[in-house]
Design a protein around this motif. Structure first.
Motif, PDB file in Angstrom:
ATOM      1  N   CYS A  53      -0.100  10.917  -8.127  1.00 43.20           N
ATOM      2  CA  CYS A  53      -0.217   9.815  -7.166  1.00 43.20           C
ATOM      3  C   CYS A  53       1.145   9.128  -7.066  1.00 43.20           C
ATOM      4  CB  CYS A  53      -1.269   8.825  -7.633  1.00 43.20           C
ATOM      5  SG  CYS A  53      -1.245   7.297  -6.662  1.00 43.20           S
ATOM      6  N   CYS A  97       0.271   4.997  -8.504  1.00 48.01           N
ATOM      7  CA  CYS A  97      -0.102   4.713  -9.899  1.00 48.01           C
ATOM      8  C   CYS A  97       0.360   5.827 -10.851  1.00 48.01           C
ATOM      9  CB  CYS A  97      -1.602   4.502 -10.033  1.00 48.01           C
ATOM     10  SG  CYS A  97      -2.581   5.996  -9.789  1.00 48.01           S
ATOM     11  N   SER A 111      -0.844   8.598 -11.582  1.00 55.88           N
ATOM     12  CA  SER A 111      -1.844   9.372 -12.308  1.00 55.88           C
ATOM     13  C   SER A 111      -1.798  10.826 -11.834  1.00 55.88           C
ATOM     14  CB  SER A 111      -3.235   8.769 -12.121  1.00 55.88           C
ATOM     15  OG  SER A 111      -3.663   8.950 -10.791  1.00 55.88           O
ATOM     16  N   CYS A 130      -5.583   8.322  -3.149  1.00 54.59           N
ATOM     17  CA  CYS A 130      -5.951   7.965  -4.517  1.00 54.59           C
ATOM     18  C   CYS A 130      -6.720   6.652  -4.438  1.00 54.59           C
ATOM     19  CB  CYS A 130      -4.699   7.810  -5.369  1.00 54.59           C
ATOM     20  SG  CYS A 130      -5.001   7.245  -7.059  1.00 54.59           S
ATOM     21  N   CYS A 150      -6.292   4.059  -5.995  1.00 58.05           N
ATOM     22  CA  CYS A 150      -5.404   2.892  -6.141  1.00 58.05           C
ATOM     23  C   CYS A 150      -4.765   2.513  -4.803  1.00 58.05           C
ATOM     24  CB  CYS A 150      -4.302   3.179  -7.161  1.00 58.05           C
ATOM     25  SG  CYS A 150      -2.984   4.210  -6.521  1.00 58.05           S
TER      26      CYS A 150
HETATM   27 ZN   LIG Z   1      -3.023   6.190  -7.538  1.00 54.06          ZN
END
Ligand SMILES: [Zn+2]
Length: 191
Positions: A155, A158, A160, A181, A183
């Protein structure tokens, strides 16, 4: 001529040639310069700069001031006509030691797996540039194209990581994979 607002650092001109920088003595070496630039943006740093008017040893020789305007127009036109998909370039003219140096910079956006110049794709390795084979182009597609890339993904917000993307949205054309994502960021091929 386009300017993307990124100020060019004149100190770069004094550096050695590198993965992302090359000198060209004259604008008559336009084709070679654009092949190198294409190779630079296709490599992992995804950016590059060619300085016209500098000898290979770094000496400032300058491009002829009389042809400067025409040269910029020609260069812009060649970039527009021969680089595919289109690329964002910056052309800057700097006066160095009373001579004109034309600085051409470009960047590959991350949704473009690679750019071709005149129907051929190049890659920069250190300070040399060579043509990509078909297999190498396919491998770059797989690594960088979101439609083909098998994973893993990162991502951009974030950071991830996931191995597989399993989210789909229903559109007019049916199911489509989404790269969103939770986020609010987007997933891109992890490198
Ligand atoms: Zn993210």
């Amino acid at each position: 001529m386009t300017r993307n607002g990124e100020p060019f650092d004149a100190k770069l001109l004094l550096q050695d040639e590198s993965q992302v920088f090359e000198r060209k003595q004259s604008l008559s070496l336009q084709r070679e310069g654009l092949e190198s630039l294409c190779g630079m943006v296709n490599a992992d740093p995804a950016r590059g700069t060619i300085a016209f008017g500098l000898a290979p040893n770094g000496q400032v020789v300058g491009v002829e001031p009389g042809v400067l305007d025409k040269a910029q127009r020609t260069l812009t036109q060649v970039i527009r006509n021969r680089i595919d998909p289109p690329i964002q370039c910056t052309i800057d003219v700097r006066e160095v030691e009373g001579k004109h140096v034309l600085i051409l910079s470009a960047r590959r956006s991350r949704d473009v797996p690679y750019h071709e110049f005149g129907g051929r794709a190049f890659i920069r390795e250190g300070t040399s540039t060579r043509q990509l084979s078909l297999a190498e182009k396919q491998s770059l597609q797989r690594m960088r194209s979101r439609d083909i890339h098998p994973g893993p993904w990162t991502c951009d917000k974030c950071r991830s990581m996931v191995g597989v993307l399993g989210s789909f949205v229903i559109t007019n054309e049916g199911m489509r994979r989404t790269y969103a994502c939770e986020c609010g960021g987007e997933f891109w091929p992890a490198t």
